[in-house]
Each structure stands twice: as C-alpha cells, then as structure tokens.
Design a protein around this motif. Structure first.
Motif, PDB file in Angstrom:
ATOM      1  N   ARG A   1       0.827  -1.206   0.000  1.00  0.00           N
ATOM      2  CA  ARG A   1       0.000   0.000   0.000  1.00  0.00           C
ATOM      3  C   ARG A   1       0.868   1.266   0.000  1.00  0.00           C
ATOM      4  N   ILE A   2       1.973   1.212   0.745  1.00  0.00           N
ATOM      5  CA  ILE A   2       2.917   2.354   0.740  1.00  0.00           C
ATOM      6  C   ILE A   2       3.496   2.539  -0.660  1.00  0.00           C
ATOM      7  N   GLY A   3       3.802   1.401  -1.332  1.00  0.00           N
ATOM      8  CA  GLY A   3       4.320   1.481  -2.693  1.00  0.00           C
ATOM      9  C   GLY A   3       3.328   2.114  -3.646  1.00  0.00           C
ATOM     10  N   VAL A   4       2.029   1.773  -3.480  1.00  0.00           N
ATOM     11  CA  VAL A   4       0.991   2.366  -4.324  1.00  0.00           C
ATOM     12  C   VAL A   4       0.906   3.871  -4.097  1.00  0.00           C
ATOM     13  N   GLU A   5       1.001   4.289  -2.842  1.00  0.00           N
ATOM     14  CA  GLU A   5       0.966   5.725  -2.522  1.00  0.00           C
ATOM     15  C   GLU A   5       2.140   6.453  -3.182  1.00  0.00           C
ATOM     16  N   ARG A   6       3.287   5.823  -3.168  1.00  0.00           N
ATOM     17  CA  ARG A   6       4.463   6.440  -3.812  1.00  0.00           C
ATOM     18  C   ARG A   6       4.282   6.499  -5.325  1.00  0.00           C
ATOM     19  N   THR A   7       3.629   5.493  -5.874  1.00  0.00           N
ATOM     20  CA  THR A   7       3.329   5.511  -7.308  1.00  0.00           C
ATOM     21  C   THR A   7       2.505   6.737  -7.662  1.00  0.00           C
ATOM     22  N   LEU A   8       1.457   6.990  -6.891  1.00  0.00           N
ATOM     23  CA  LEU A   8       0.570   8.120  -7.174  1.00  0.00           C
ATOM     24  C   LEU A   8       1.301   9.454  -7.032  1.00  0.00           C
ATOM     25  N   LYS A   9       2.225   9.533  -6.066  1.00  0.00           N
ATOM     26  CA  LYS A   9       3.026  10.760  -5.915  1.00  0.00           C
ATOM     27  C   LYS A   9       3.953  10.941  -7.118  1.00  0.00           C
ATOM     28  N   SER A  10       4.510   9.847  -7.607  1.00  0.00           N
ATOM     29  CA  SER A  10       5.380   9.926  -8.787  1.00  0.00           C
ATOM     30  C   SER A  10       4.600  10.410 -10.003  1.00  0.00           C
ATOM     31  N   VAL A  11       3.362   9.951 -10.127  1.00  0.00           N
ATOM     32  CA  VAL A  11       2.520  10.385 -11.245  1.00  0.00           C
ATOM     33  C   VAL A  11       2.285  11.889 -11.194  1.00  0.00           C
ATOM     34  N   GLU A  12       2.119  12.431  -9.991  1.00  0.00           N
ATOM     35  CA  GLU A  12       1.871  13.869  -9.835  1.00  0.00           C
ATOM     36  C   GLU A  12       3.002  14.699 -10.415  1.00  0.00           C
ATOM     37  N   ARG A  13       4.240  14.250 -10.258  1.00  0.00           N
ATOM     38  CA  ARG A  13       5.392  15.045 -10.740  1.00  0.00           C
ATOM     39  C   ARG A  13       5.872  14.624 -12.128  1.00  0.00           C
TER      40      ARG A  13
ATOM     41  N   ILE B   1      -9.274   1.328 -15.912  1.00  0.00           N
ATOM     42  CA  ILE B   1     -10.021   2.583 -16.082  1.00  0.00           C
ATOM     43  C   ILE B   1      -9.745   3.522 -14.913  1.00  0.00           C
ATOM     44  N   GLU B   2      -9.708   2.980 -13.699  1.00  0.00           N
ATOM     45  CA  GLU B   2      -9.430   3.815 -12.514  1.00  0.00           C
ATOM     46  C   GLU B   2      -8.034   4.415 -12.585  1.00  0.00           C
ATOM     47  N   ILE B   3      -7.067   3.617 -13.014  1.00  0.00           N
ATOM     48  CA  ILE B   3      -5.695   4.133 -13.145  1.00  0.00           C
ATOM     49  C   ILE B   3      -5.642   5.222 -14.212  1.00  0.00           C
ATOM     50  N   PHE B   4      -6.308   4.962 -15.355  1.00  0.00           N
ATOM     51  CA  PHE B   4      -6.311   5.956 -16.430  1.00  0.00           C
ATOM     52  C   PHE B   4      -6.911   7.276 -15.959  1.00  0.00           C
ATOM     53  N   ASN B   5      -7.970   7.238 -15.183  1.00  0.00           N
ATOM     54  CA  ASN B   5      -8.598   8.473 -14.690  1.00  0.00           C
ATOM     55  C   ASN B   5      -7.649   9.278 -13.815  1.00  0.00           C
ATOM     56  N   SER B   6      -6.666   8.615 -13.212  1.00  0.00           N
ATOM     57  CA  SER B   6      -5.706   9.331 -12.362  1.00  0.00           C
ATOM     58  C   SER B   6      -4.564   9.947 -13.158  1.00  0.00           C
ATOM     59  N   ILE B   7      -4.421   9.542 -14.433  1.00  0.00           N
ATOM     60  CA  ILE B   7      -3.293  10.058 -15.234  1.00  0.00           C
ATOM     61  C   ILE B   7      -3.746  10.784 -16.499  1.00  0.00           C
ATOM     62  N   LYS B   8      -5.044  10.852 -16.762  1.00  0.00           N
ATOM     63  CA  LYS B   8      -5.527  11.352 -18.054  1.00  0.00           C
ATOM     64  C   LYS B   8      -5.221  12.824 -18.292  1.00  0.00           C
ATOM     65  N   ASN B   9      -4.945  13.589 -17.229  1.00  0.00           N
ATOM     66  CA  ASN B   9      -4.604  14.999 -17.408  1.00  0.00           C
ATOM     67  C   ASN B   9      -3.106  15.215 -17.610  1.00  0.00           C
ATOM     68  N   LYS B  10      -2.349  14.138 -17.607  1.00  0.00           N
ATOM     69  CA  LYS B  10      -0.914  14.192 -17.863  1.00  0.00           C
ATOM     70  C   LYS B  10      -0.647  13.912 -19.346  1.00  0.00           C
ATOM     71  N   LYS B  11       0.566  14.188 -19.771  1.00  0.00           N
ATOM     72  CA  LYS B  11       1.002  13.734 -21.095  1.00  0.00           C
ATOM     73  C   LYS B  11       1.291  12.243 -20.965  1.00  0.00           C
ATOM     74  N   TYR B  12       0.702  11.417 -21.834  1.00  0.00           N
ATOM     75  CA  TYR B  12       0.836   9.973 -21.652  1.00  0.00           C
ATOM     76  C   TYR B  12       0.867   9.250 -22.992  1.00  0.00           C
ATOM     77  N   ILE B  13       1.389   8.035 -22.942  1.00  0.00           N
ATOM     78  CA  ILE B  13       1.290   7.116 -24.064  1.00  0.00           C
ATOM     79  C   ILE B  13       0.706   5.807 -23.531  1.00  0.00           C
ATOM     80  N   VAL B  14       0.044   5.047 -24.389  1.00  0.00           N
ATOM     81  CA  VAL B  14      -0.623   3.806 -23.984  1.00  0.00           C
ATOM     82  C   VAL B  14       0.103   2.619 -24.613  1.00  0.00           C
TER      83      VAL B  14
END
Length: 455
Positions: free
Chosen positions: A287-299, A317-330
């Motif tokens: 769970r700590i690793g997941v939290e760090r993942t989300l922080k990494s996505v923010e920056r 879909i849930e993961i995509f909704n957390s990154i869709k406002n970033k520049k991304y590739i699929v």
C-alpha cells in the motif's frame, strides 16, 4: 578591471596523469615565480608567453614536483587577466601542497566560478556564454553538450542582440520624434512602431518555442510507468535499459517501491520510473508502494500507461482516470498471449491509439522509444541548427520582454509616445539581462556560485 590574485585546483578531485593549478590576477606571474625554478630560464619573466616550460616546484626550499608551467598575459587569457597554469602530476597531495605554496606567496583561494566571473566582468564572454560553460561541464548527453557549445560560441547571444537592436532603434526613433518634434525630423508612425514590435515578438516567440525541448535535453524527462500489478512494468524497464534492474516474477505486487534509472534516447535523458502496481491491497508495504506511485505520477512529465491485450479491467479505467490529465502514451502488452481488444476500443477508452507490444517476444519495443521521443519533444531536433533555450532564467526574461511588448502594442494608439517608450525600455532591459549587459550584482553572484571551484 584589476582584481586581487586568486588560485585553485582546476582539475577534478582524485588521481590522474596531470593536475592543474590555475592562478589569475595582476600578481599571478610574480606569485608563481616565487615557487618555481627552471634549468633553462633564469626567472619566470624569461619564459615566453604561451610556452610550455618544464619547471621544478618548491615549497620554501623543499622540492615538491616537476611540472609544466604556461603563462598568459592580459587580456589574452581565459579571465582577461595575467594567468599562470601549473600542470603537475595528478595526485591530490601534491596538488594541495602546490596550492598551499601559491596561497602562502600572495594569492587567495578562488570562490566557486570566480575565474569565469572575471572573464565575464573583463568582457571575455557574456553572461549567456558563461552559463553555457556550466552546461558543457554538466552535460550528460552529447545533445546537451552540442547545444551548450553553440551557446558558448555566441549563437544565442547573436539572436538576443538582434532583438535588442530592433528595440534600441525603435526607442531611438521614438525619442527623436519627441525631442525634435519642432524640427525637420520625420515622426515615426504607429504603423512603423507596430511593425518593429511584431518583428521583435516573432524572434522572441521562436526562441521561447525551443524551451520545452531545451528543458528536456538538459533536465531530462521524468517518465513514470504505471499500470495494474503484473502488467509488465518492470519487464519494460529492464528491456529499455537492456539490463535486469527490476525484479520480475509472475507474482502480482512484486515491485513495492519506486525504482528510477536514466535512459538516453537519442541524446534526451529519460528518467524512467518503475512503480508498484496500482490496486486495492491490505498489504501495508504494498500500500505504501501504491501511494508512492501516485506521488510519482503527480510530478511526471510523461506517463507510460500499460494495459494487457486480453482486455481492459475496471482497475485499468481507474488508473487511467488518475493520469488522463498528464502527457501519456498507452502500451498494450502481452500480445504474444492473444489480442482481445481492438485499436478502436483503445482509442475510445483512452483518447489515443495504443502501441501493441510483446515484451516477452521483444516485439515493437522500438516503437516505444520512438513514442517517448515524439511525446516529449516539441520539435524535431535532427539536423536542428538553431540554439535551444535550456535556461529557465532566459525563458523568464524572454517572457517578460514579450509581456512588455504586448502591452506596448495594445496601447499603441491610446497613449503618448513617451509613455509607450516605458514598456519598450523595460522590454529592452529584460533582453539585455540575458547577456548581462544590464544585470544586478546579486544576480551575477548567484549565477557564478553554481560553478565549481577552479572554473
């Protein structure tokens, strides 16, 4: 300008074939002369300028080392002052002993960047060229080194001078119209003013347009790989790096922390970040690793979003909704196990086409590097002859100049010329600060404090 005499070790700390002590200032030749002896020359003053002379270095009467001594007379030196370089053997003990002898005989320890600061103050280079030296020293890729070399050569300075020349001529014409309005001086028309402003703005726009690419090659692109557990994130990192950096197993949740490595893609530093798979979990460590993942996505500057080719899940879909406002590739991985989703479905769900790959079979991985490069670069830099803006200070000053010019253009037909010229002078002041023609002492000190000692 005349300054006191400074000295420093100019080569990196450690052992090597040679090490260099640099001395600069009005008494540098005299100071060096007190610690050296030569079998060929009676004194240091007899050694020709720019001649590599074999000398012996002494501390009082104690022999320290043999060395090569080269002296440079002002203004034909790096700093524009009298300079002496002593090239001894490269051990740190011998270098420190020589430096201590130099200090005892009349020099002082140089501050970080002080040699280059003196070069700037003595007119040997402008401020943007001085900043290019930092980039050359710190270059992590050939692309950044080449761009910094252009800046050191004066390519950026020339472009800045072109903008300054337009503004200076414009301001001069406006002031002549004001000061000599009663004489036979042709008054500059609003149309002529607007044309000059537009020309300057166009040149500023062209420079600003290069900043995102320049930032990418200088600072790197923080690129985060995200997806649900066991989608192939760690395998992708290992394949791109061409080494086993992350542990890979078939057990979901193997990666529990953020792992960062740097990948060079055609001269662009890509800071690749392997993250823990995002899912709901009762495991405290995961769970700590997941939290760090989300922080990494923010920056993140770029997100590599990975899914599997057997179909899209609710978690995806849930993961995509957390990154869709970033520049991304699929990336659609595991095509070797079958494909149960079409490109049209990917585009509909994630607003862009995906890259179908098989990491296990090494299929289409070259498309991943290409997609990363295309995603982070604002322009094609292959064969690009222009200089890129890589320095945030330059960008901010160009933006200031742009704002002042935009204000002048907006008020062109509504304010007197003397009021209009205030914005134009402020724009010129911002442009001049880039090359240091008009810059505060505090800013100069701040810039050169970022240099290493000895440069």
């Amino acid at each position: 300008m005349e300054f006191d005499t400074i000295a420093a070790i100019s080569t990196p700390i450690g052992t090597g074939g040679i090490g260099i002590i640099r001395i600069s200032g009005q008494n540098s030749i005299e100071v060096a002369g007190k610690i050296i002896k030569s079998k060929r020359f009676n004194s240091i003053y007899d050694i020709p300028v720019r001649y590599a002379a074999l000398v012996e270095v002494y501390d009082n009467d104690e022999f320290i080392d043999q060395a090569i001594l080269i002296k440079f007379k002002a203004p034909h030196s790096y700093t524009g002052e009298d300079v002496v370089e002593i090239q001894s053997h490269g051990g740190m003990v011998v270098l420190r002993r020589i430096l201590e002898a130099v200090i005892r005989n009349g020099a002082r320890h140089a501050m970080p960047g002080e040699f280059t600061k003196r070069a700037f103050l003595n007119g040997r280079l402008d401020l943007s060229q001085a900043e290019a030296i930092i980039d050359i020293i710190n270059s992590k890729t050939e692309l950044l080194q080449k761009n910094a070399a252009k800046q050191l050569k004066g390519v950026l300075s020339k472009k800045i001078d072109e903008i300054a020349e337009i503004l200076l001529n414009l301001i001069s014409s406006i002031e002549a119209s004001i000061d000599f309005s009663e004489h036979e001086v042709d008054e500059i028309s609003p149309q002529e003013i607007e044309k000059s402003i537009d020309t300057a703005l166009e040149k500023i726009y062209r420079l600003l347009k290069t900043y995102e690419t320049g930032k990418a090659i200088k600072s790197g692109i923080y690129t985060v790989i995200v997806g649900r557990p066991n989608v192939g994130k760690s395998s992708l990192l290992n394949r791109l790096l061409k080494e086993e950096r992350s542990i890979v197993t078939d057990i979901p949740g193997t990666t529990r922390d953020v792992i960062e490595e740097v990948l060079d893609i055609e001269g662009i530093p890509i800071i690749l970040v392997d993250t823990a798979g995002v899912r709901q979990t009762e495991d405290v460590v995961e769970r700590i690793g997941v939290e760090r993942t989300l922080k990494s996505v923010e920056r993140a500057d770029l997100v590599i979003f990975m899914v599997e080719s057997d179909g899209i899940t609710k978690e995806d879909i849930e993961i995509f909704n957390s990154i869709k406002n970033k520049k991304y590739i699929v990336l659609v991985n595991k095509t070797d196990k079958g494909i149960n989703i079409s490109q049209d479905e990917i585009k509909k769900l994630f607003n862009k086409e995906g890259i179908f790959i098989s990491i296990a079979k090494d299929e289409n991985l070259e498309l991943v590097e290409k997609a990363i490069k295309e995603a982070v670069l604002e322009q094609n830099i292959e064969g690009f002859d222009e200089v890129l803006i890589t320095n945030l200070r330059h960008k901010e000053l160009l933006l200031k100049a742009k704002e002042f010019l935009a204000s002048a253009k907006q008020n062109l037909y509504s304010v007197p010329l003397d009021i209009l010229s205030i914005d134009l002078k402020n724009a010129l002041d911002s442009i001049y600060q880039i090359t240091g023609k008009n810059v505060t002492e505090d800013m100069v000190d701040r810039i050169f404090s970022m240099f290493c000692i000895g440069k």
